[in-house]
Design a protein around this motif. Sequence first.
Motif, PDB file in Angstrom:
ATOM      1  N   ASP A  67       1.117  -1.007   0.652  1.00 38.28           N
ATOM      2  CA  ASP A  67       0.101  -0.072  -0.304  1.00 38.28           C
ATOM      3  C   ASP A  67       0.963   1.283   0.055  1.00 38.28           C
ATOM      4  OD1 ASP A  67      -1.213   1.999   0.812  1.00 38.28           O
ATOM      5  OD2 ASP A  67      -3.237   0.642   2.118  1.00 38.28           O
ATOM      6  N   SER A  68       1.367   1.946  -1.320  1.00 40.63           N
ATOM      7  CA  SER A  68       2.148   2.466  -1.462  1.00 40.63           C
ATOM      8  C   SER A  68       1.664   3.894  -0.583  1.00 40.63           C
ATOM      9  CB  SER A  68       2.675   3.110  -2.604  1.00 40.63           C
ATOM     10  OG  SER A  68       3.056   2.585  -3.029  1.00 40.63           O
ATOM     11  N   VAL A  69       0.520   4.481  -0.135  1.00 39.46           N
ATOM     12  CA  VAL A  69       0.026   5.512  -0.377  1.00 39.46           C
ATOM     13  C   VAL A  69      -0.346   5.435   2.006  1.00 39.46           C
ATOM     14  CG1 VAL A  69      -1.937   7.374   0.422  1.00 39.46           C
ATOM     15  CG2 VAL A  69      -2.149   6.270  -1.461  1.00 39.46           C
ATOM     16  N   ALA A  70      -0.522   4.084   1.214  1.00 42.80           N
ATOM     17  CA  ALA A  70      -0.435   3.847   3.622  1.00 42.80           C
ATOM     18  C   ALA A  70       0.844   3.905   4.114  1.00 42.80           C
ATOM     19  CB  ALA A  70      -1.344   3.260   4.310  1.00 42.80           C
ATOM     20  N   GLY A  71       1.845   3.432   3.565  1.00 45.50           N
ATOM     21  CA  GLY A  71       3.354   3.196   3.693  1.00 45.50           C
ATOM     22  C   GLY A  71       3.628   1.953   4.241  1.00 45.50           C
ATOM     23  N   ILE A  72       2.850   0.643   3.651  1.00 50.22           N
ATOM     24  CA  ILE A  72       3.024  -0.422   4.689  1.00 50.22           C
ATOM     25  C   ILE A  72       2.892  -1.885   3.755  1.00 50.22           C
ATOM     26  CG2 ILE A  72       1.208  -1.827   5.995  1.00 50.22           C
ATOM     27  CD1 ILE A  72       0.193   0.206   7.202  1.00 50.22           C
ATOM     28  N   VAL A  73       3.424  -2.951   3.976  1.00 46.70           N
ATOM     29  CA  VAL A  73       3.594  -3.646   3.273  1.00 46.70           C
ATOM     30  C   VAL A  73       2.488  -4.753   4.143  1.00 46.70           C
ATOM     31  CG1 VAL A  73       5.153  -5.560   1.896  1.00 46.70           C
ATOM     32  CG2 VAL A  73       5.910  -3.017   2.910  1.00 46.70           C
ATOM     33  N   GLY A  74       1.747  -4.984   3.166  1.00 48.17           N
ATOM     34  CA  GLY A  74       0.398  -6.701   3.345  1.00 48.17           C
ATOM     35  C   GLY A  74       1.219  -7.342   3.171  1.00 48.17           C
ATOM     36  N   GLY A  75       0.287  -8.509   2.877  1.00 45.94           N
ATOM     37  CA  GLY A  75       0.365 -10.063   2.596  1.00 45.94           C
ATOM     38  C   GLY A  75       1.239 -10.314   3.529  1.00 45.94           C
ATOM     39  N   ILE A  76       2.278 -11.499   2.508  1.00 46.84           N
ATOM     40  CA  ILE A  76       3.394 -12.400   2.769  1.00 46.84           C
ATOM     41  C   ILE A  76       4.587 -12.509   1.888  1.00 46.84           C
ATOM     42  CG2 ILE A  76       2.462 -13.770   4.599  1.00 46.84           C
ATOM     43  CD1 ILE A  76       1.875 -16.118   2.470  1.00 46.84           C
ATOM     44  N   PRO A  80       9.667 -11.908   5.954  1.00 46.32           N
ATOM     45  CA  PRO A  80       8.619 -11.657   6.929  1.00 46.32           C
ATOM     46  C   PRO A  80       8.445 -10.495   7.215  1.00 46.32           C
ATOM     47  CG  PRO A  80      10.142 -13.544   8.052  1.00 46.32           C
ATOM     48  CD  PRO A  80      10.316 -12.429   5.878  1.00 46.32           C
ATOM     49  N   TYR A  81      10.077  -9.559   7.852  1.00 51.07           N
ATOM     50  CA  TYR A  81       9.745  -8.799   8.875  1.00 51.07           C
ATOM     51  C   TYR A  81       9.953  -7.123   8.876  1.00 51.07           C
ATOM     52  CZ  TYR A  81      14.303  -8.510   7.382  1.00 51.07           C
ATOM     53  OH  TYR A  81      15.713  -8.339   6.201  1.00 51.07           O
ATOM     54  N   ILE A  82       8.784  -7.065   6.849  1.00 53.20           N
ATOM     55  CA  ILE A  82       8.705  -6.238   6.639  1.00 53.20           C
ATOM     56  C   ILE A  82       6.750  -5.649   6.723  1.00 53.20           C
ATOM     57  CG2 ILE A  82      11.092  -6.169   5.867  1.00 53.20           C
ATOM     58  CD1 ILE A  82       9.350  -6.865   2.567  1.00 53.20           C
ATOM     59  N   HIS A  83       6.484  -6.952   7.382  1.00 51.87           N
ATOM     60  CA  HIS A  83       4.844  -6.280   6.878  1.00 51.87           C
ATOM     61  C   HIS A  83       4.030  -5.891   7.874  1.00 51.87           C
ATOM     62  CE1 HIS A  83       5.015  -8.673   2.961  1.00 51.87           C
ATOM     63  NE2 HIS A  83       5.911  -9.878   3.640  1.00 51.87           N
ATOM     64  N   HIS A  84       2.940  -5.470   7.867  1.00 53.60           N
ATOM     65  CA  HIS A  84       2.058  -4.890   8.957  1.00 53.60           C
ATOM     66  C   HIS A  84       2.441  -3.880   9.653  1.00 53.60           C
ATOM     67  CE1 HIS A  84      -0.124  -7.762   7.377  1.00 53.60           C
ATOM     68  NE2 HIS A  84       0.761  -8.586   6.795  1.00 53.60           N
ATOM     69  N   PHE A  85       2.809  -2.959   9.441  1.00 51.05           N
ATOM     70  CA  PHE A  85       3.827  -1.501  10.374  1.00 51.05           C
ATOM     71  C   PHE A  85       4.046  -0.326   9.328  1.00 51.05           C
ATOM     72  CE2 PHE A  85       7.373  -3.974   9.451  1.00 51.05           C
ATOM     73  CZ  PHE A  85       8.797  -2.742   9.459  1.00 51.05           C
ATOM     74  N   PRO A  86       3.311   0.848   9.881  1.00 45.88           N
ATOM     75  CA  PRO A  86       4.035   1.759   9.426  1.00 45.88           C
ATOM     76  C   PRO A  86       5.928   1.984   8.525  1.00 45.88           C
ATOM     77  CG  PRO A  86       3.591   2.413  10.198  1.00 45.88           C
ATOM     78  CD  PRO A  86       3.628   0.930  11.179  1.00 45.88           C
ATOM     79  N   ILE A  87       5.894   0.724   7.550  1.00 42.82           N
ATOM     80  CA  ILE A  87       7.577   0.795   7.152  1.00 42.82           C
ATOM     81  C   ILE A  87       8.342   1.953   6.560  1.00 42.82           C
ATOM     82  CG2 ILE A  87       6.836  -0.385   4.676  1.00 42.82           C
ATOM     83  CD1 ILE A  87       9.596  -1.894   5.415  1.00 42.82           C
ATOM     84  N   LYS A  88       6.865   3.276   5.345  1.00 50.89           N
ATOM     85  CA  LYS A  88       7.608   3.681   4.426  1.00 50.89           C
ATOM     86  C   LYS A  88       8.061   5.060   5.701  1.00 50.89           C
ATOM     87  CE  LYS A  88       5.856   7.923   1.623  1.00 50.89           C
ATOM     88  NZ  LYS A  88       5.146   7.920   0.615  1.00 50.89           N
ATOM     89  N   ALA A  89       7.630   4.599   6.973  1.00 55.53           N
ATOM     90  CA  ALA A  89       7.481   6.146   7.791  1.00 55.53           C
ATOM     91  C   ALA A  89       8.670   5.765   8.728  1.00 55.53           C
ATOM     92  CB  ALA A  89       6.199   6.466   9.364  1.00 55.53           C
ATOM     93  N   GLU A  90       9.225   4.406   9.123  1.00 54.69           N
ATOM     94  CA  GLU A  90      10.069   3.952   9.811  1.00 54.69           C
ATOM     95  C   GLU A  90      11.658   4.852   8.348  1.00 54.69           C
ATOM     96  OE1 GLU A  90      11.288   1.380  12.106  1.00 54.69           O
ATOM     97  OE2 GLU A  90       9.375   0.918  12.880  1.00 54.69           O
ATOM     98  N   TRP A  91      11.519   4.240   7.365  1.00 54.03           N
ATOM     99  CA  TRP A  91      12.541   4.985   6.509  1.00 54.03           C
ATOM    100  C   TRP A  91      12.664   6.490   6.258  1.00 54.03           C
ATOM    101  CZ3 TRP A  91      10.387   0.003   2.844  1.00 54.03           C
ATOM    102  CH2 TRP A  91      11.583  -1.111   2.931  1.00 54.03           C
ATOM    103  N   GLU A  92      11.794   6.752   6.131  1.00 56.40           N
ATOM    104  CA  GLU A  92      12.063   8.084   6.046  1.00 56.40           C
ATOM    105  C   GLU A  92      12.132   8.907   6.942  1.00 56.40           C
ATOM    106  OE1 GLU A  92       8.832   9.587   2.286  1.00 56.40           O
ATOM    107  OE2 GLU A  92       7.648   9.921   5.137  1.00 56.40           O
ATOM    108  N   GLY A  93      11.813   8.431   8.396  1.00 53.30           N
ATOM    109  CA  GLY A  93      12.871   8.562   9.476  1.00 53.30           C
ATOM    110  C   GLY A  93      14.109   8.420   9.556  1.00 53.30           C
ATOM    111  N   LEU A  94      14.809   7.322   9.186  1.00 49.82           N
ATOM    112  CA  LEU A  94      16.074   6.268   9.091  1.00 49.82           C
ATOM    113  C   LEU A  94      16.378   7.033   8.171  1.00 49.82           C
ATOM    114  CD1 LEU A  94      17.550   4.598  10.028  1.00 49.82           C
ATOM    115  CD2 LEU A  94      17.159   3.155   7.861  1.00 49.82           C
ATOM    116  N   PHE A  95      15.911   7.307   6.889  1.00 46.96           N
ATOM    117  CA  PHE A  95      17.280   8.741   5.962  1.00 46.96           C
ATOM    118  C   PHE A  95      17.532   9.627   5.724  1.00 46.96           C
ATOM    119  CE2 PHE A  95      15.772   3.853   3.918  1.00 46.96           C
ATOM    120  CZ  PHE A  95      17.282   3.781   3.705  1.00 46.96           C
TER     121      PHE A  95
END
Length: 295
Positions: A67-76, A80-95
């Motif tokens: 989900d590019s808008v929500a910034g979340i990777v669904g499914g499987i 496995p550890y990249i799924h179901h949390f606001p991953i885009k927000a974490e990356w933006e904070g990281l970079f």
Amino acid sequence: MRIVVFDIGGSAVKYGLWQDEALSRKGSFETPKSWNAMKNEMKSVCDGFAATDSIEGVAISSPGAVDSVAGIVGGISAVPYIHHFPIKAEWEGLFGVPVSIENDANCAALAEVWLGAAKDVQHALFIVIGSGIGGAVIVNRQLFKGKNLFGGEIGFMLLDGVNTLSRLGSPVQVAERYAKAMGLPDGVVDGKYLFEKAQEGEPVAVEYVDGMIDALARGLYNLSVSFNPQRIIIGGGVSVREDLIARIRERTAYYLNVHGAESVDTDIQVCTFRNDANLIGAVAHFRQTEGLQES
């Protein structure tokens, strides 16, 4: 514009720097075992590029239902550890720069739409043939992702009421079944081995390759009469085998003709960017997300 690009895979993460309208300084690292380790590796790569260039964004190709808008990777996926949390927000904070994320097959399709085999058409289908069958739907040069982000997941197509296109059309899965049929140990047979044995005329290998080609052609037939796209683009490892692509084209035409759909002129082409498609497509998605590219 200088964009750091990552392509996350189950066994390796590829990366590069997009600058001067080209991909450069490509490399890869083994896919880490944890999210913290992944962040550390990606930050190290980004810092390395930032030491010599002013980085303006990070573009990421990812497995899963993105989900590019929500910034979340669904499914499987195999990560496995990249799924179901606001991953885009974490990356933006990281970079500390804007980050875009899109599904890997969708990225490959966007690369072909932007600069590759679909750059001159409005409507296309992209098919990735590998360990499974993935894909993407392009309508009016835009991704059609569907209500549940399942647009393009053509590997789930049922071909005979039991078996999916992924099971019958993936060279990896077909090779595994061939190995079992021949009593060979695990890990000995891959798609390349199977194709070589078929070329040598080994009867069982010929049977399995013929079945795989037939399954792929039935899948392309179904897609052709359902979407009637201007072009179908094939990616994945099998795309380098022109002999197989020619047979897939021929078999697809056979099904169209025998079922009265001969007026459907399916233009089947191989992808342009091959192993770089996901990286280049991630850049295309970033540019669209940031309003830097015409839709």
